[in-house]
Motif scaffolding. Structure first.
Motif, PDB file in Angstrom:
ATOM      1  N   LEU A   1       0.832  -1.213   0.000  1.00  0.00           N
ATOM      2  CA  LEU A   1       0.000   0.000   0.000  1.00  0.00           C
ATOM      3  C   LEU A   1       0.863   1.258   0.000  1.00  0.00           C
TER       4      LEU A   1
ATOM      5  N   SER B   1      -0.339   0.829  -4.044  1.00  0.00           N
ATOM      6  CA  SER B   1      -1.300  -0.201  -4.499  1.00  0.00           C
ATOM      7  C   SER B   1      -1.179  -0.508  -5.984  1.00  0.00           C
ATOM      8  N   LYS B   2      -0.038  -0.261  -6.587  1.00  0.00           N
ATOM      9  CA  LYS B   2       0.068  -0.465  -8.028  1.00  0.00           C
ATOM     10  C   LYS B   2       1.151  -1.462  -8.350  1.00  0.00           C
TER      11      LYS B   2
ATOM     12  N   PRO C   1      -2.297  -3.927  -7.485  1.00  0.00           N
ATOM     13  CA  PRO C   1      -2.793  -4.386  -6.178  1.00  0.00           C
ATOM     14  C   PRO C   1      -2.412  -5.831  -5.885  1.00  0.00           C
TER      15      PRO C   1
ATOM     16  N   ILE D   1      -4.658  -6.076  -0.753  1.00  0.00           N
ATOM     17  CA  ILE D   1      -5.252  -4.796  -1.162  1.00  0.00           C
ATOM     18  C   ILE D   1      -6.609  -5.034  -1.824  1.00  0.00           C
ATOM     19  N   LEU D   2      -6.677  -6.079  -2.656  1.00  0.00           N
ATOM     20  CA  LEU D   2      -7.960  -6.418  -3.292  1.00  0.00           C
ATOM     21  C   LEU D   2      -9.004  -6.744  -2.229  1.00  0.00           C
TER      22      LEU D   2
END
Lengths: 375, 304
Positions: free
Chosen positions: B246, B251-252, B254, B258-259
């Motif tokens: 995060l 979050s890139k 995810p 995170i999902l």
């Protein structure tokens, strides 16, 4: 008089206030046992709204304590209220777009407009459409702000960010940060796609927004929580962030960071926070007094000048008191009467309400957002 | 056959405490373990069962309602974001495991075999401190170090290297995950290496083995279960971590954790989030079982 309202705006003061808010949050945890305490007002709200700067005077005047139950995001607010027994909360602060869901679920008391100083509000906000259902009032605006495009002023000049199209330019590759909430982020992309209002979309228009959003993937630096938006803007991870506003960049700018927010030509979004009385409360009078206090000039000035969260306020009487007592703050917040101010964009029709999707399900928009993140 | 002479009585001084042996000795550990088992049943097993149950429930107007629908499972398991998050999470956790072992093995070897006992104790203490300090604070510290105007770029700038984008990618993610996992992996390996029978090493050296041969033929086989345990622990920690992905990557892309949070936020979709959670749990159990298997399998060696 000026001293009473004037917050310490230094970086140290900002950090100290943040630590104070954290300590307060830890020390004033809401508990269901507080529901029956006659001198405790149970307040379901975004974090920070039980800061002594905002509510201390009210507590003193009414010999009571505010106990806040914090949430982050409208969905979480609805989940909390759904899972709590009736009477758990006396006052609810909600983003205006969630009010119709609260109303539909019968969680709100009808309010008597005569109880609140709505005539002090700007005419545009006296009968704010998201607060009235079937001609009945259910919420009173406490504060509002505009969301547009926030940018690093060392990288961009204002004329370069006059349109959301700046996000698609090669210069922005890998530098567009996103607030990780579909509503404001997709809302601004919808505005960029020419939709006004941005949340009332046919399925074809929604598909076009999805396509436009996905075309931003290579431009994205990341998807951030509120806390991380501050750091991504200050540590250079992001140079542009759509769907956030002055309430984030103003505080950072006053700490010396090169940041600003603009409402691009395609328009901006208005976020609105609204106070309501929760159905089932045993402290209706105290709840009413609290909303009256927040809508009063004094309460409104405190809303606008809270050190870590600058907001615009709907009360003209509040504006007048702010201008009389804290003219510098009024200027910085663009809340000056008789001069260019935050109401200008609204009057020009450039601002759309932040609303929940009208024709699609929330889940559909969320699914698109999840897919965008995973591209 | 004469009757067996009776056993001489045990003197009282050597008789175990009567209170301990007053019942069946076998019942004692059971009695002592019962509260723990009850605790686990109430606070671990029951929520776990509930987690599985609500994967079949549904949400109406943000309200969780008991039901039996398969929609949550089909919707999540067949969705592209889930497949991508699963692939990304497995790849990230595997990378962290390999990196952590590559870094931890020489470090643990140095601590266990090259330092004096006093310095070794100090090194172990220094490894224990980060394990129990706030991971969040450590991640924020890395943001200060790796930011565009952070300490790392300031140092690089001083030696003439232009600014690098250190935050927000695979590099910063691994920095974050290794911050979480490396001290744990090193500690496991140090404790294993300290426990290795030194006479075996000395014997190998006396028989003419070079250091590399001693490490490959004596040390590594001796601590193989610990290596598997360190690798499994690292994988499990990295696989389920939420904070690192995060805050170090925004979050890139995810990860599954995170999902999971995103799914909860999406209209209070606890049932679908539970599907993600149960899937993660199944994968973790599989990895753990594979780790146990790898740790227990005997490696057949050809005679020299």
């Amino acid at each position: 008089m000026q001293k009473r309202f004037l917050p310490d705006l230094s970086r140290r003061g900002f950090l100290r206030a943040g630590a104070g808010v954290a300590a307060l949050a830890a020390s004033s945890r809401w508990s269901p046992a507080d529901a029956d305490e006659p001198n405790v007002l149970n307040y379901l709200s975004w974090p920070g709204n039980a800061d002594p700067y905002l509510v201390g005077e009210f507590e003193k005047q009414n010999n009571c304590k505010i106990r806040i139950k914090e949430y982050v995001g409208g969905d979480q607010m609805l989940a909390v209220i759904n899972q709590s027994p009736p009477g758990s909360f006396d006052v609810v602060l909600a983003d205006a777009e969630y009010m119709h869901l609260l109303r539909a679920a019968d969680y709100l008391e009808e309010l008597d407009p005569a109880d609140y100083p709505l005539k002090d509000f700007w005419p545009e906000f006296q009968k704010f459409p998201l607060h009235w259902f079937d001609g009945k009032l259910y919420g009173v605006m406490s504060d509002f702000g505009y969301l547009g495009l926030s940018y690093n002023t060392e990288v961009y000049k204002p004329d370069e960010v006059g349109s959301y199209e700046a996000m698609w330019k090669p210069k922005a590759k890998g530098k567009v940060g996103f607030f990780d909430w579909y509503l404001p982020s997709m809302g601004t992309v919808s505005l960029a796609a020419g939709n006004h209002p941005p949340f009332d979309l046919s399925d074809a228009a929604f598909a076009a927004v999805k396509k436009k959003l996905f075309s931003l993937k290579s431009q994205a630096s990341g998807f951030y929580t509120i806390a991380d938006i501050f750091s991504s803007l200050t540590n250079g991870q992001a140079h542009l962030v759509p769907g956030i506003g002055e309430w984030i960049t103003l505080g950072l700018r006053m700490s010396g960071k090169p940041l600003d927010t603009i409402i691009p030509a395609e328009g901006g979004l208005q976020w609105t926070e609204s106070l309501s009385i929760a159905k089932g409360t045993k402290k209706r009078d105290l709840a009413r007094k609290f909303i009256q206090y927040t809508a009063s000039p004094d309460g409104q000035v405190r809303q606008a000048t809270k050190v870590d969260n600058k907001k615009s306020i709907p009360s003209m009487a509040g504006w007048k008191l702010l201008n009389d007592t804290m003219p510098k703050e009024a200027q910085i917040l663009r809340l000056e009467l008789g001069k260019p101010n935050v109401m200008d964009e609204y009057k020009k029709g450039r601002i759309a309400f932040r609303e929940l999707p009208k024709k699609q399900k929330i889940e559909d928009w969320n699914d698109v957002w999840s897919e965008f993140k995973s591209l | 056959m004469p009757p067996a002479s009776p056993k001489p009585p045990i003197p009282d001084a050597f008789r175990p405490s009567a209170s301990i042996y007053s019942g069946s000795p076998a019942a004692v550990p059971v009695a002592l373990g019962l509260p723990v088992m009850a605790w686990q049943a109430v606070f671990f097993l029951a929520p776990l069962v509930f987690l599985v149950v609500i994967t079949f429930w549904q949400v109406r107007s943000f309200r969780l309602e008991p039901a039996f629908v398969l929609d949550n499972w089909t919707r999540i398991l067949w969705s592209t974001p889930f497949h991508r998050a699963l692939g990304h999470t497995l790849q990230v956790a595997a990378t962290t495991t390999v990196l952590a072992l590559l870094l931890a093995l020489p470090l643990a070897y140095t601590i266990a075999f090259r330092l004096s006992a006093r310095v070794r104790d100090l090194a172990v203490s220094l490894l224990v401190v980060p394990v129990f300090s706030s991971y969040m604070l450590r991640i924020y510290a890395w943001q200060v170090v790796l930011g565009a105007d952070g300490i790392a770029n300031a140092v690089l700038g001083a030696i003439g290297i232009p600014k690098l984008q250190l935050l927000g990618g695979a590099f910063s993610l691994q920095v974050g995950l290794l911050t979480l996992t490396l001290p744990v992996a090193v500690l496991i390996l140090v404790f294993a290496m300290v426990g290795v029978d030194r006479t075996l090493i000395e014997a190998a050296e006396n028989l003419g083995c070079r250091r590399a041969q001693v490490i490959a033929r004596v040390l590594i086989p001796s601590i193989r279960p610990a290596i598997v345990l360190a690798g499994t622990t690292t994988f499990l920690l990295a696989f389920g971590d939420y904070i690192g992905p995060l805050f170090m990557t925004g979050s890139k892309p995810p990860t599954l954790s995170i999902l999971l949070v995103d799914t909860v936020k999406s209209g209070s979709q606890w049932p679908r989030a539970s599907v993600v959670g149960v899937s993660m749990l199944v994968i973790l159990v599989l990895v753990f079982a594979l780790g146990r298997l790898a740790g227990s399998v005997r490696i057949r060696r050809r005679s020299p």
